[in-house]
Design an enzyme around this catalytic site. Structure first.
Site, short mmCIF file in Angstrom:
data_model
loop_
_atom_site.label_atom_id
_atom_site.label_comp_id
_atom_site.label_asym_id
_atom_site.label_seq_id
_atom_site.Cartn_x
_atom_site.Cartn_y
_atom_site.Cartn_z
N ALA A 165 0.81 -1.21 0.00
CA ALA A 165 0.00 0.00 0.00
C ALA A 165 0.84 1.26 0.00
O ALA A 165 1.83 1.37 0.72
CB ALA A 165 -0.94 0.00 1.20
N SER B 78 -8.24 -6.62 3.15
CA SER B 78 -9.62 -7.00 3.44
C SER B 78 -9.93 -7.00 4.93
O SER B 78 -11.02 -7.42 5.33
CB SER B 78 -9.93 -8.38 2.85
OG SER B 78 -9.06 -9.35 3.38
N TYR C 50 -1.02 -11.92 0.02
CA TYR C 50 -0.37 -10.61 0.21
C TYR C 50 0.18 -10.45 1.63
O TYR C 50 -0.03 -9.43 2.28
CB TYR C 50 -1.34 -9.46 -0.13
CG TYR C 50 -1.90 -9.55 -1.53
CD1 TYR C 50 -1.12 -9.27 -2.63
CD2 TYR C 50 -3.23 -9.93 -1.75
CE1 TYR C 50 -1.63 -9.35 -3.92
CE2 TYR C 50 -3.75 -10.02 -3.04
CZ TYR C 50 -2.94 -9.73 -4.12
OH TYR C 50 -3.44 -9.83 -5.39
N HIS C 51 0.92 -11.47 2.07
CA HIS C 51 1.48 -11.45 3.43
C HIS C 51 3.00 -11.60 3.42
O HIS C 51 3.55 -12.36 4.22
CB HIS C 51 0.86 -12.58 4.27
CG HIS C 51 -0.60 -12.45 4.49
ND1 HIS C 51 -1.40 -13.51 4.86
CD2 HIS C 51 -1.43 -11.38 4.38
CE1 HIS C 51 -2.66 -13.10 4.97
NE2 HIS C 51 -2.71 -11.81 4.69
N ASN D 81 -3.84 -14.43 9.05
CA ASN D 81 -3.64 -13.09 8.50
C ASN D 81 -2.91 -12.22 9.52
O ASN D 81 -3.33 -12.12 10.67
CB ASN D 81 -4.98 -12.47 8.13
CG ASN D 81 -5.74 -13.28 7.11
OD1 ASN D 81 -6.12 -14.43 7.36
ND2 ASN D 81 -5.99 -12.72 5.95
#
Length: 523
Positions: free
Chosen positions: A82, A93, A458-459, A503
């Site tokens: 980001a 999310s 996306y980790h 997550n």
């Protein structure tokens, strides 16, 4: 050259950086500067409306990093990072999990002294206000007055309800999350860091928005760090601040830290910035023409991620047209004999065809999917500089599926997804399997599909891992201090010794909380 001076400079206004800056600035006697390369998210509904998060992928709010060609994985894949205040907590999310006790205890046992679950859980409680959660006798106790709102998704989704019933039928019972008990096999609606009105409770919303009027907190958005400034005149180098640039100026701006610099730029940009500053593997730095200040061989090593597969079906009934964030249910399907699950699924109520259409797999407008991901992937990669120019994107090489364990778990994930879809409760919902399709049934066929089309959750993490003082491959110690440099800490997902099972967003906030506590309460 303009210059500004503060007690603390936090480089990176992301998930951990916002927490660090807010907590440090609670002390009115110190000054704190928070630097973010992207814009502010204040008043920006594209960011704040959680249901719109997928619009942000490959948008102007995304650094959008390609990966190096993969021998065993999807070379077309891109890592979303980001470019906005709040970092990935403003871009994801918002799925909210505490790390399993076993993950944190393993960190501590491996050399990250002080990071056991018993020592970390109070900081989860400190950061959250948990709404409508289910408590159990062994629960660690949820927070009630922290800045981050965490609540259970409450979507009206009949397909999701049928999915949970199908999971029950195949031995994956509906099980509450975030109770203190690690879920090895089970499913439920996710908890998310979001407010009841559907807006994000991101790190920026929770930590920075309420404190923008603090006189001792300076927020600098739109300023990109070129390098960390290091004073090498003494017996050990000392971090003194950062050199910043804006896109519309040729002039550098130096910000100076009288006490400490905290690097919170994430698992890709963090090691990049360290290496550009001369802290990293000496041979690599010399190769790209960067002067070596500290030979830190672990910087950019140990890259870990949760690789994600896809099984997608055409839905026989209309799918929901509104949702909290379109990925509402989690499923854990751990192997027998494990203490943490090696397989997790996200249920998506929208088409997810970004990696399959190039290979001609069919898609449709009315679909749902299950995305198996390997929670404890053994394949580990690297982040390296491509050049010594800060403008240039680094080389990100996750080395997906180079370890046989990851292949086996993902193949099993596709088979478990099909087993769930075949349960009676989903009979009225499951249409044609669009991807991979019933024609793929052998292990070899399924892995060839995975290799070509897999995605990521996306980790990316663990590239500046913390560890014991004696661990040469751990660039930071257990109090997040960069070894060999005074006045510099790292606080973000890069410091995880190993990626947690779930997550990691809330854990990254917890890391920010702990960093501020280390600084304010020296041990």
């Amino acid at each position: 050259m303009a210059e500004r001076e503060f007690d603390y400079v936090v480089v990176g206004g992301g998930t951990a950086g916002c927490a660090v800056a807010a907590r440090l600035s609670e002390d009115p006697d110190v000054s704190v500067c928070l630097i973010e390369a992207g814009p502010s998210d204040v008043g920006d509904d594209q960011i704040l409306d959680l249901s719109r998060w997928m619009e942000l992928l490959e948008s102007g709010y995304d650094w959008d990093y390609p990966i190096e060609p993969q021998a065993s994985g999807n070379s077309y894949m891109r890592h979303a990072r980001a470019k906005v205040l709040g970092g990935c907590s403003s871009h994801n999310s918002a799925i909210a999990f505490w790390a399993p006790k076993e993950n944190l205890d393993d960190w501590a046992a491996g050399g990250a002294t002080g990071w056991s679950a018993e020592e970390c859980y109070p900081f989860y409680r400190k950061l959250e206000t948990a709404l409508d959660t289910t408590e159990e006798a062994e629960a660690p106790g949820r927070g009630t007055d922290g800045p981050v709102t965490i609540r259970t998704v409450g979507d009206q989704d009949p397909c999701g309800e049928a999915l949970l019933a199908a999971c029950e039928q195949v031995g994956l019972p509906t099980t509450p999350f975030n109770t203190g008990r690690t879920v090895l096999r089970g499913a439920n609606w996710f908890q998310v860091n979001a407010k009841p009105d559907g807006s994000r409770s991101s790190a920026s919303v929770a930590y920075i928005h309420p404190n923008l009027d603090r006189p001792n907190l300076t927020l600098m958005t739109g300023y990109r760090a070129e390098k960390l400034n290091l004073d090498t005149s003494g017996p050990r180098p000392r971090a003194t601040g950062a050199r910043l640039r804006t896109p519309d100026t040729r002039h550098a701006i130096d910000v100076t830290a009288r006490r400490e610099v905290v690097l919170s730029a994430g698992a890709i940009d963090g090691p990049k910035l360290l290496m550009l500053s001369g802290i990293g593997p000496a041979a690599h730095l010399r190769e790209v023409g960067v002067e070596v200040v500290v030979d830190a061989p672990g910087v950019g090593e140990n890259l870990q991620d949760h690789p994600e597969g896809l099984v997608q079906w055409e839905a026989l009934q209309p799918m929901p047209t509104a949702s909290t964030q379109w990925w509402q249910i989690g499923i854990f399907a751990g192997s027998e004999g494990r203490t943490t699950p090696d397989l997790m699924f996200h249920y998506g109520s929208v088409p997810f065809d970004m990696n399959i259409v190039r290979y001609g797999y069919p898609t449709a407008d009315n679909t749902f999917c299950l995305t198996p991901n390997v929670t404890g992937a053994q394949s580990k990669g690297t982040v390296r500089l491509s050049t010594r120019d800060y403008h240039d994107k680094p080389k990100v090489d996750p080395q997906y599926f180079t370890h046989e364990h990851d292949r086996e778990v993902m193949i099993r994930g596709i088979r478990v997804a099909r087993e769930i879809a075949a349960a009676p409760a989903l009979k009225e919902w499951v249409g044609k399997e669009l991807a991979p399709g019933e024609q793929d049934s052998t292990d070899e066929e399924l892995f060839e599909y995975i290799r070509k089309t897999h995605n990521t959750v996306y980790h990316p993490s663990c590239t500046v891992k913390m560890g014991a003082d004696s661990d040469d491959m751990a660039p930071v110690d257990a109090q997040l201090r960069v070894k060999g440099v005074d006045g510099l800490r790292v606080a973000d997902g890069s410091i995880m010794p190993d990626l947690i099972t779930v997550n990691p967003c809330i854990t990254t906030m917890m890391i920010g909380e702990r960093c501020a506590d280390f600084i304010r309460n020296p041990r």
